[in-house]
Design an enzyme around this catalytic site. Structure first.
Site, PDB file in Angstrom:
ATOM      1  N   ASN A 260       1.950  -1.143  -7.548  1.00  0.00           N
ATOM      2  CA  ASN A 260       0.706  -1.406  -8.280  1.00  0.00           C
ATOM      3  C   ASN A 260       0.883  -1.431  -9.791  1.00  0.00           C
ATOM      4  OD1 ASN A 260      -1.225  -2.060  -6.339  1.00  0.00           O
ATOM      5  ND2 ASN A 260      -1.126   0.047  -5.612  1.00  0.00           N
TER       6      ASN A 260
ATOM      7  N   GLU B 275       6.205   2.452   0.420  1.00  0.00           N
ATOM      8  CA  GLU B 275       6.730   3.156  -0.764  1.00  0.00           C
ATOM      9  C   GLU B 275       6.613   4.647  -0.463  1.00  0.00           C
ATOM     10  OE1 GLU B 275       6.002   1.339  -5.178  1.00  0.00           O
ATOM     11  OE2 GLU B 275       4.184   1.731  -4.060  1.00  0.00           O
TER      12      GLU B 275
ATOM     13  N   SER C 166      -2.789   4.679  -3.729  1.00  0.00           N
ATOM     14  CA  SER C 166      -2.163   3.501  -4.327  1.00  0.00           C
ATOM     15  C   SER C 166      -1.594   3.809  -5.696  1.00  0.00           C
ATOM     16  CB  SER C 166      -3.202   2.404  -4.559  1.00  0.00           C
ATOM     17  OG  SER C 166      -3.975   2.183  -3.451  1.00  0.00           O
TER      18      SER C 166
ATOM     19  N   HIS D  65       2.907   5.246   0.857  1.00  0.00           N
ATOM     20  CA  HIS D  65       2.038   4.142   0.434  1.00  0.00           C
ATOM     21  C   HIS D  65       2.307   2.908   1.287  1.00  0.00           C
ATOM     22  CE1 HIS D  65       0.807   1.138  -2.921  1.00  0.00           C
ATOM     23  NE2 HIS D  65      -0.189   1.360  -2.098  1.00  0.00           N
TER      24      HIS D  65
HETATM   25  P1  NAI Z   1     -11.929   2.098   2.593  1.00  0.00           P
HETATM   26  O1  NAI Z   1     -13.082   2.207   1.664  1.00  0.00           O
HETATM   27  O2  NAI Z   1     -11.776   0.913   3.485  1.00  0.00           O
HETATM   28  O3  NAI Z   1     -11.875   3.402   3.556  1.00  0.00           O
HETATM   29  C1  NAI Z   1     -12.006   4.726   3.131  1.00  0.00           C
HETATM   30  C2  NAI Z   1     -12.549   5.554   4.304  1.00  0.00           C
HETATM   31  O4  NAI Z   1     -12.453   6.940   3.976  1.00  0.00           O
HETATM   32  C3  NAI Z   1     -14.039   5.269   4.610  1.00  0.00           C
HETATM   33  O5  NAI Z   1     -14.161   4.950   5.992  1.00  0.00           O
HETATM   34  C4  NAI Z   1     -14.739   6.598   4.288  1.00  0.00           C
HETATM   35  O6  NAI Z   1     -15.819   6.882   5.164  1.00  0.00           O
HETATM   36  C5  NAI Z   1     -13.603   7.590   4.489  1.00  0.00           C
HETATM   37  N1  NAI Z   1     -13.748   8.858   3.770  1.00  0.00           N
HETATM   38  C6  NAI Z   1     -14.120   9.038   2.473  1.00  0.00           C
HETATM   39  N2  NAI Z   1     -14.088  10.361   2.174  1.00  0.00           N
HETATM   40  C7  NAI Z   1     -13.699  11.016   3.301  1.00  0.00           C
HETATM   41  C8  NAI Z   1     -13.477  12.382   3.623  1.00  0.00           C
HETATM   42  N3  NAI Z   1     -13.651  13.347   2.713  1.00  0.00           N
HETATM   43  N4  NAI Z   1     -13.066  12.702   4.889  1.00  0.00           N
HETATM   44  C9  NAI Z   1     -12.895  11.725   5.827  1.00  0.00           C
HETATM   45  N5  NAI Z   1     -13.092  10.404   5.561  1.00  0.00           N
HETATM   46  C10 NAI Z   1     -13.473  10.051   4.320  1.00  0.00           C
HETATM   47  O7  NAI Z   1     -10.612   2.286   1.669  1.00  0.00           O
HETATM   48  P2  NAI Z   1      -9.117   1.742   1.905  1.00  0.00           P
HETATM   49  O8  NAI Z   1      -8.975   0.394   1.312  1.00  0.00           O
HETATM   50  O9  NAI Z   1      -8.734   1.975   3.327  1.00  0.00           O
HETATM   51  O10 NAI Z   1      -8.294   2.723   0.938  1.00  0.00           O
HETATM   52  C11 NAI Z   1      -7.992   4.056   1.320  1.00  0.00           C
HETATM   53  C12 NAI Z   1      -6.846   4.576   0.470  1.00  0.00           C
HETATM   54  O11 NAI Z   1      -5.703   3.739   0.661  1.00  0.00           O
HETATM   55  C13 NAI Z   1      -7.113   4.618  -1.037  1.00  0.00           C
HETATM   56  O12 NAI Z   1      -6.458   5.728  -1.584  1.00  0.00           O
HETATM   57  C14 NAI Z   1      -6.476   3.320  -1.511  1.00  0.00           C
HETATM   58  O13 NAI Z   1      -6.095   3.379  -2.864  1.00  0.00           O
HETATM   59  C15 NAI Z   1      -5.243   3.265  -0.600  1.00  0.00           C
HETATM   60  N6  NAI Z   1      -4.660   1.938  -0.419  1.00  0.00           N
HETATM   61  C16 NAI Z   1      -5.460   0.830  -0.311  1.00  0.00           C
HETATM   62  C17 NAI Z   1      -4.895  -0.428  -0.147  1.00  0.00           C
HETATM   63  C18 NAI Z   1      -5.770  -1.639   0.006  1.00  0.00           C
HETATM   64  O14 NAI Z   1      -5.233  -2.770   0.003  1.00  0.00           O
HETATM   65  N7  NAI Z   1      -7.071  -1.482   0.180  1.00  0.00           N
HETATM   66  C19 NAI Z   1      -3.438  -0.619  -0.089  1.00  0.00           C
HETATM   67  C20 NAI Z   1      -2.686   0.617  -0.124  1.00  0.00           C
HETATM   68  C21 NAI Z   1      -3.290   1.835  -0.320  1.00  0.00           C
END
Ligand code: NAI
Length: 283
Positions: A190, A152, A119, A140
Site C-alpha cells: 500500500n 505480506e 492494510s 496481509h
Molecule cells: P469490510 O467493511 O468489508 O468488513 C469489515 C467487517 O468487520 C464488517 O462486516 C463489520 O461488521 C465487522 N466488524 C467491525 N468491527 C467489528 C468487531 N469489533 N468485531 C467483529 N466484527 C467487526 O472491510 P474489509 O474490506 O473486509 O477490510 C477489513 C480489513 O482488511 C481492514 O483492516 C482493511 O484495511 C483490510 N484489507 C482490506 C483490503 C481490501 O481490498 N478491502 C485488502 C487487504 C486488507
C-alpha cells in the site's frame, strides 16, 4: 506449533475470503462478526463462490460440503478460546483493532498467535495492546483472497522468529506465497499502490479526464488489469482513505495528503462497490 482451529474476525469482503481459504485448506474456522447480517452475508458469499468453483469444475460437490462443514459462524468472541490462531479483519481503525486485540489477549489460549489483516496500521502498536507482543504478527492478504497468491507477512518490533516461521509455513499450506516485510506505514503493497490511487483521484478532481478515461489510460497504457479508480471502488473508498491517512501521518509528508474528493465521497457514504456507488455505480 500445530494450528488446527482458526478464528477470522470480521465477515466483510476480506474476512469471508480469508475464512474460505483456510476452510478449503483443511482448517476448522470460526467466522466471527458482531453484526448478524454481515455474518450471514459473509457465509452467503463463501457458498456462492464455492458453488461457482463446482460449476467450473475446480471443486467437487463433496469438497464444497466438506469446506462448509469446517466453517462455524460466530457472533461470540469467546469462541476464540478454542483457537490456535486468530486473524482480525475488522475496519481499518486503530481504536477498534486494539480493542479487539485486548479482548483476544484475555480470551485465547496462551499459545495462540494473534494476526491482523491490516492494510497499513503499525503491527507494533496493535501488539502493544496485548501481553504477548511476540505472538502478534501482520498477515496481509490481497483482495479477492481466494484468487490472489500474495500474503505480506509483517513482523512487528517484538514478533518472535518462532511466530514468524509458524505463519510463513502456514501460508504455504494455504497455497499462497509469503513475503517478509518490516513494520512501516503501508508496508510494501500500500505504500506503492495507494499514492497511485490517490493521484488518480487528484487527476479526476482537477478535471483532467473522466473516471473511465483515467482507468483506460492505466489499463491499456500501463497494462494494469484494472484501472486505479475501479480498483479503489473494489477496495472500498473508506479503506483507501484510512490507508492514506496512515501514510500521511506516519511519514509526516505532504505527498501522502488524501485527495479532498476521496474525503467527500466517503462522507457521502459512497464507499465503492460495497455500498453500490463510488467512482462508478453498481447494482
Ligand atoms: P469490510 O467493511 O468489508 O468488513 C469489515 C467487517 O468487520 C464488517 O462486516 C463489520 O461488521 C465487522 N466488524 C467491525 N468491527 C467489528 C468487531 N469489533 N468485531 C467483529 N466484527 C467487526 O472491510 P474489509 O474490506 O473486509 O477490510 C477489513 C480489513 O482488511 C481492514 O483492516 C482493511 O484495511 C483490510 N484489507 C482490506 C483490503 C481490501 O481490498 N478491502 C485488502 C487487504 C486488507
Amino acid at each position: 506449533m500445530t494450528i488446527k482451529n482458526v478464528m477470522v474476525i470480521g465477515a466483510g469482503q476480506m474476512g469471508s475470503g480469508i475464512a474460505q481459504v483456510f476452510a478449503q485448506s483443511g482448517f476448522h474456522v470460526y467466522l466471527n462478526d458482531r453484526d448478524d447480517k454481515a455474518l450471514a452475508k459473509g457465509i452467503n458469499t463463501i457458498e456462492k463462490l464455492l458453488t461457482r468453483a463446482v460449476d467450473k469444475g475446480r471443486l467437487t460437490e463433496e469438497g464444497k460440503a466438506e469446506t462448509l462443514n469446517r466453517l462455524t459462524p460466530s457472533t461470540n468472541l469467546e469462541d476464540a478460546k478454542l483457537c490456535d490462531l486468530v486473524i482480525e479483519a475488522v475496519v481499518e481503525n486503530m481504536d477498534v483493532k486494539t480493542s479487539v486485540f485486548k479482548q483476544l489477549d484475555t480470551i485465547t489460549p496462551k499459545h495462540a498467535i494473534l494476526a491482523s489483516n491490516t492494510s497499513s496500521l503499525p503491527i507494533t502498536e496493535i501488539a502493544s495492546a496485548t501481553n504477548r507482543p511476540e505472538q502478534v504478527i501482520g498477515m496481509h492478504f490481497m483482495n479477492p483472497v481466494p484468487v490472489m497468491k500474495l500474503v505480506e507477512i509483517i513482523r512487528g518490533l517484538q514478533t518472535s522468529d518462532e511466530t514468524y516461521q509458524t505463519i510463513e509455513d502456514m501460508t504455504h499450506q494455504l497455497q499462497k506465497t509469503p513475503v517478509e516485510v518490516n513494520d512501516f506505514p503501508g508496508f510494501v503493497s500500500n505504500r506503492i499502490l495507494m499514492p497511485m490511487i490517490n493521484e488518480a483521484i487528484y487527476t479526476l478532481y482537477e478535471g483532467v479526464a473522466s473516471p473511465k478515461d483515467i482507468d483506460t489510460v492505466m489499463k491499456l497504457g500501463m497494462n494494469h488489469p484494472m484501472g486505479p479508480l475501479q480498483l479503489a471502488d473494489f477496495i472500498g473508498l473508506d479503506t483507501c482513505l484510512y490507508i492514506m491517512e496512515v501514510l500521511h501521518e506516519g511519514f509526516a509528508d505532504s505527498k501522502y495528503r488524501p485527495c479532498p474528493l476521496l474525503r467527500k465521497y466517503v462522507k457521502a457514504g459512497w464507499l465503492g462497490k460495497k455500498s453500490g456507488r463510488g467512482f462508478y455505480q453498481y447494482d
